[in-house]
Design a protein around this motif. Structure first.
Motif, PDB file in Angstrom:
ATOM      1  N   PRO A  94       0.821  -1.215   0.000  1.00  0.00           N
ATOM      2  CA  PRO A  94       0.000   0.000   0.000  1.00  0.00           C
ATOM      3  C   PRO A  94       0.855   1.264   0.000  1.00  0.00           C
ATOM      4  CG  PRO A  94      -0.135  -1.121   2.133  1.00  0.00           C
ATOM      5  CD  PRO A  94       0.764  -1.954   1.257  1.00  0.00           C
ATOM      6  N   PRO A  95       0.345   2.331  -0.619  1.00  0.00           N
ATOM      7  CA  PRO A  95       1.043   3.617  -0.514  1.00  0.00           C
ATOM      8  C   PRO A  95       0.899   4.139   0.910  1.00  0.00           C
ATOM      9  CG  PRO A  95      -1.084   3.922  -1.593  1.00  0.00           C
ATOM     10  CD  PRO A  95      -0.920   2.437  -1.379  1.00  0.00           C
ATOM     11  N   ASN A  96       1.747   5.052   1.301  1.00  0.00           N
ATOM     12  CA  ASN A  96       1.553   5.709   2.588  1.00  0.00           C
ATOM     13  C   ASN A  96       0.252   6.502   2.548  1.00  0.00           C
ATOM     14  OD1 ASN A  96       3.271   5.369   4.855  1.00  0.00           O
ATOM     15  ND2 ASN A  96       4.977   6.190   3.672  1.00  0.00           N
ATOM     16  N   PRO A  97      -0.424   6.660   3.683  1.00  0.00           N
ATOM     17  CA  PRO A  97      -1.676   7.414   3.702  1.00  0.00           C
ATOM     18  C   PRO A  97      -1.502   8.808   3.085  1.00  0.00           C
ATOM     19  CG  PRO A  97      -1.339   6.336   5.817  1.00  0.00           C
ATOM     20  CD  PRO A  97      -0.085   6.117   5.007  1.00  0.00           C
ATOM     21  N   GLY A  98      -2.445   9.176   2.228  1.00  0.00           N
ATOM     22  CA  GLY A  98      -2.448  10.510   1.621  1.00  0.00           C
ATOM     23  C   GLY A  98      -1.515  10.681   0.437  1.00  0.00           C
ATOM     24  N   MET A  99      -0.684   9.672   0.141  1.00  0.00           N
ATOM     25  CA  MET A  99       0.276   9.827  -0.968  1.00  0.00           C
ATOM     26  C   MET A  99      -0.425   9.889  -2.327  1.00  0.00           C
ATOM     27  SD  MET A  99       3.519  10.287  -0.646  1.00  0.00           S
ATOM     28  CE  MET A  99       4.354  10.680   0.889  1.00  0.00           C
ATOM     29  N   VAL A 197      13.470  23.675  -4.474  1.00  0.00           N
ATOM     30  CA  VAL A 197      13.639  22.223  -4.544  1.00  0.00           C
ATOM     31  C   VAL A 197      13.028  21.629  -3.270  1.00  0.00           C
ATOM     32  CG1 VAL A 197      15.283  20.305  -4.681  1.00  0.00           C
ATOM     33  CG2 VAL A 197      15.741  22.440  -5.929  1.00  0.00           C
ATOM     34  N   PHE A 198      12.255  20.577  -3.447  1.00  0.00           N
ATOM     35  CA  PHE A 198      11.646  19.873  -2.313  1.00  0.00           C
ATOM     36  C   PHE A 198      12.203  18.450  -2.274  1.00  0.00           C
ATOM     37  CE2 PHE A 198       8.426  22.843  -3.979  1.00  0.00           C
ATOM     38  CZ  PHE A 198       8.242  23.641  -2.857  1.00  0.00           C
ATOM     39  N   TYR A 199      12.391  17.934  -1.077  1.00  0.00           N
ATOM     40  CA  TYR A 199      12.897  16.567  -0.919  1.00  0.00           C
ATOM     41  C   TYR A 199      12.033  15.858   0.114  1.00  0.00           C
ATOM     42  CZ  TYR A 199      15.973  12.602  -0.580  1.00  0.00           C
ATOM     43  OH  TYR A 199      16.463  11.319  -0.629  1.00  0.00           O
ATOM     44  N   VAL A 200      11.466  14.719  -0.264  1.00  0.00           N
ATOM     45  CA  VAL A 200      10.586  13.965   0.642  1.00  0.00           C
ATOM     46  C   VAL A 200      11.243  12.632   0.976  1.00  0.00           C
ATOM     47  CG1 VAL A 200       8.247  13.069   1.010  1.00  0.00           C
ATOM     48  CG2 VAL A 200       8.604  14.962  -0.603  1.00  0.00           C
ATOM     49  N   TRP A 249       6.408  15.289   8.302  1.00  0.00           N
ATOM     50  CA  TRP A 249       5.125  14.848   7.723  1.00  0.00           C
ATOM     51  C   TRP A 249       4.746  13.492   8.300  1.00  0.00           C
ATOM     52  CZ3 TRP A 249       4.781  10.363   4.673  1.00  0.00           C
ATOM     53  CH2 TRP A 249       6.000   9.811   4.237  1.00  0.00           C
ATOM     54  N   VAL A 250       3.437  13.283   8.426  1.00  0.00           N
ATOM     55  CA  VAL A 250       2.910  11.994   8.869  1.00  0.00           C
ATOM     56  C   VAL A 250       2.181  11.336   7.696  1.00  0.00           C
ATOM     57  CG1 VAL A 250       1.360  10.817  10.480  1.00  0.00           C
ATOM     58  CG2 VAL A 250       2.746  12.753  11.261  1.00  0.00           C
ATOM     59  N   THR A 251       1.408  12.129   6.947  1.00  0.00           N
ATOM     60  CA  THR A 251       0.721  11.624   5.762  1.00  0.00           C
ATOM     61  C   THR A 251       0.991  12.567   4.586  1.00  0.00           C
ATOM     62  OG1 THR A 251      -1.348  12.883   5.919  1.00  0.00           O
ATOM     63  CG2 THR A 251      -1.170  10.864   7.276  1.00  0.00           C
ATOM     64  N   GLY A 252       0.619  12.103   3.390  1.00  0.00           N
ATOM     65  CA  GLY A 252       0.778  12.926   2.196  1.00  0.00           C
ATOM     66  C   GLY A 252       0.022  14.240   2.290  1.00  0.00           C
ATOM     67  N   ALA A 253      -1.037  14.268   3.118  1.00  0.00           N
ATOM     68  CA  ALA A 253      -1.830  15.496   3.273  1.00  0.00           C
ATOM     69  C   ALA A 253      -0.996  16.632   3.866  1.00  0.00           C
ATOM     70  CB  ALA A 253      -3.054  15.222   4.144  1.00  0.00           C
ATOM     71  N   ASP A 254      -0.054  16.294   4.756  1.00  0.00           N
ATOM     72  CA  ASP A 254       0.808  17.327   5.352  1.00  0.00           C
ATOM     73  C   ASP A 254       1.652  17.999   4.276  1.00  0.00           C
ATOM     74  OD1 ASP A 254      -0.106  16.502   7.891  1.00  0.00           O
ATOM     75  OD2 ASP A 254       1.463  14.977   8.035  1.00  0.00           O
ATOM     76  N   ILE A 255       2.144  17.196   3.342  1.00  0.00           N
ATOM     77  CA  ILE A 255       2.974  17.724   2.246  1.00  0.00           C
ATOM     78  C   ILE A 255       2.110  18.532   1.287  1.00  0.00           C
ATOM     79  CG2 ILE A 255       4.491  17.081   0.326  1.00  0.00           C
ATOM     80  CD1 ILE A 255       5.079  14.449   1.983  1.00  0.00           C
ATOM     81  N   GLU A 256       0.927  17.986   0.992  1.00  0.00           N
ATOM     82  CA  GLU A 256       0.006  18.677   0.077  1.00  0.00           C
ATOM     83  C   GLU A 256      -0.406  20.042   0.639  1.00  0.00           C
ATOM     84  OE1 GLU A 256      -4.411  18.054  -1.900  1.00  0.00           O
ATOM     85  OE2 GLU A 256      -3.355  16.285  -1.159  1.00  0.00           O
ATOM     86  N   ASP A 257      -0.691  20.111   1.934  1.00  0.00           N
ATOM     87  CA  ASP A 257      -1.083  21.389   2.562  1.00  0.00           C
ATOM     88  C   ASP A 257       0.029  22.424   2.414  1.00  0.00           C
ATOM     89  OD1 ASP A 257      -3.451  20.251   3.328  1.00  0.00           O
ATOM     90  OD2 ASP A 257      -2.884  19.950   5.436  1.00  0.00           O
TER      91      ASP A 257
END
Length: 266
Positions: A94-99, A197-200, A249-257
Motif C-alpha cells: 500500500p502507498p503511505n496514507p495521503g500519498m 527544490v523539495f525533498y521527501v 510529515w505523517v501523511t501525504g496530506a501534510d505535504i500537500e497542505d
C-alpha cells in the motif's frame, strides 16, 4: 550511470515545452516514503516462515545494505520464490496514507512541478509499483539501483554508482545524484534554475541530500523516522549545516497542505 526509461516507454509527465518551465523540482524517496513498507521486508514475507536465516541476517554490514539486499533476493530464489510472486507482492504494497492524493494534487499542477524518484531500492521494484498504481508517467526520472531477473528467475541487483561521500552507503550518495541532476536540468533549461527544490524522505540516507538544499528549499522528513530524528539533532548542534526548511510529515496530506500554501504565494 543514470537509469533512463526505454525510449518506447509511456510518455513522460509533460512535453519539453512545459518540462522546461516547471518552477519547482521535487525528489521522492520510495521505501517507507511513497510506499508504506520497506519493499525488501515485504518480499521476505513470501518465505514459508516469513523470516531470513540467522547466517544471512548476521552477514549485514553497516553501509552495505545494497549488498545485503542482493543476498536476500538470491536466497528468495533459492527457496523457490518465483519472479511472479515477487512482482505480485510488490504491486500489493500500500502507498503511505495521503500519498495518492498528493500525487493527484501534483498531477493537477504538473506544469509547476518536476518529479524525480531517488531511492536505494531497485528498478524492478519501483517501476513495477509505479506502473501498477499508474503513477509512472508523473516522474521524469527514477534514480535507483539497476536490477534484472536472470535466467534462473533470481532478481540480480547492481550498485547505482560509486562516490567519495563518507556519510553515505557505498552504492549511493543521494546528494551527488541531486547535485548532478539539478546542474544537468539547469543547462537543459537554458541556464534557468528551479525556484525551489523539495525533498521527501524518511531514512538516514535522506539526510545527505538535504545538506545541498538552500534556504528557499524544503526537506519533508517523515515524523519520528531516522531522517527526522537526525535532522532535529543536526539543527540543535550544527545549525549552519541545514539551510532548508525542515517540515515533518505523517501523511501525504501534510505535504500537500504545505505545497498548496506555496502555490497561493504566486
Amino acid at each position: 550511470f543514470f537509469h533512463a526509461p526505454p525510449p518506447e516507454g509511456p510518455p513522460k509527465m509533460s512535453s519539453s515545452s512545459t518540462t522546461n518551465n516547471s518552477r519547482f523540482l521535487m525528489f521522492f524517496d520510495f521505501d517507507e516514503t511513497i510506499i508504506s513498507e520497506n519493499s525488501d521486508n515485504t518480499v521476505v514475507n513470501l518465505l514459508p516462515n516469513q523470516q531470513l536465516p540467522s547466517w544471512l541476517l548476521d552477514s549485514y554490514r553497516e553501509g552495505h545494505y545494497h549488498e545485503f539486499s542482493g543476498k536476500i533476493t538470491a536466497y528468495l530464489a533459492d527457496q523457490g520464490v518465483t519472479k511472479d510472486a515477487l512482482l505480485s507482492a510488490v504491486q500489493k504494497i500500500p502507498p503511505n496514507p495521503g500519498m495518492l492524493d498528493l500525487f493527484r494534487f501534483l498531477q493537477s499542477h504538473q506544469q509547476d512541478f518536476e518529479l524525480v524518484v531517488v531511492s536505494d531500492a531497485n528498478t524492478i521494484f519501483i517501476e513495477t509499483w509505479l506502473e501498477h498504481n499508474r503513477l509512472g508517467h508523473l516522474f521524469r526520472r527514477v534514480f535507483t539501483n539497476p536490477s534484472h531477473f536472470d535466467d534462473s528467475g533470481r532478481l540480480v541487483l547492481h550498485p547505482f554508482h560509486s562516490h567519495s561521500c563518507p556519510r553515505c552507503p557505498d552504492n549511493m550518495c543521494k546528494q551527488a545524484i541531486l547535485h548532478e541532476y539539478v546542474a544537468v536540468r539547469e543547462k537543459e533549461r537554458g541556464g534557468v534554475g528551479f525556484q525551489r527544490v523539495f525533498y521527501v524522505g524518511d531514512g538516514s540516507n535522506d539526510v545527505c541530500p538535504t545538506r545541498a538544499l538552500g534556504p528557499q528549499d524544503t526537506a519533508f522528513a517523515r515524523r519520528d523516522y531516522p531522517m527526522h530524528t537526525l535532522m532535529m539533532e543536526m539543527q540543535q548542534s550544527e545549525s549552519t549545516k541545514i539551510k532548508a526548511n525542515v517540515v515533518p510529515w505523517v501523511t501525504g496530506a501534510d505535504i500537500e497542505d504545505y505545497l498548496g500554501n506555496i502555490m497561493k504565494e504566486r
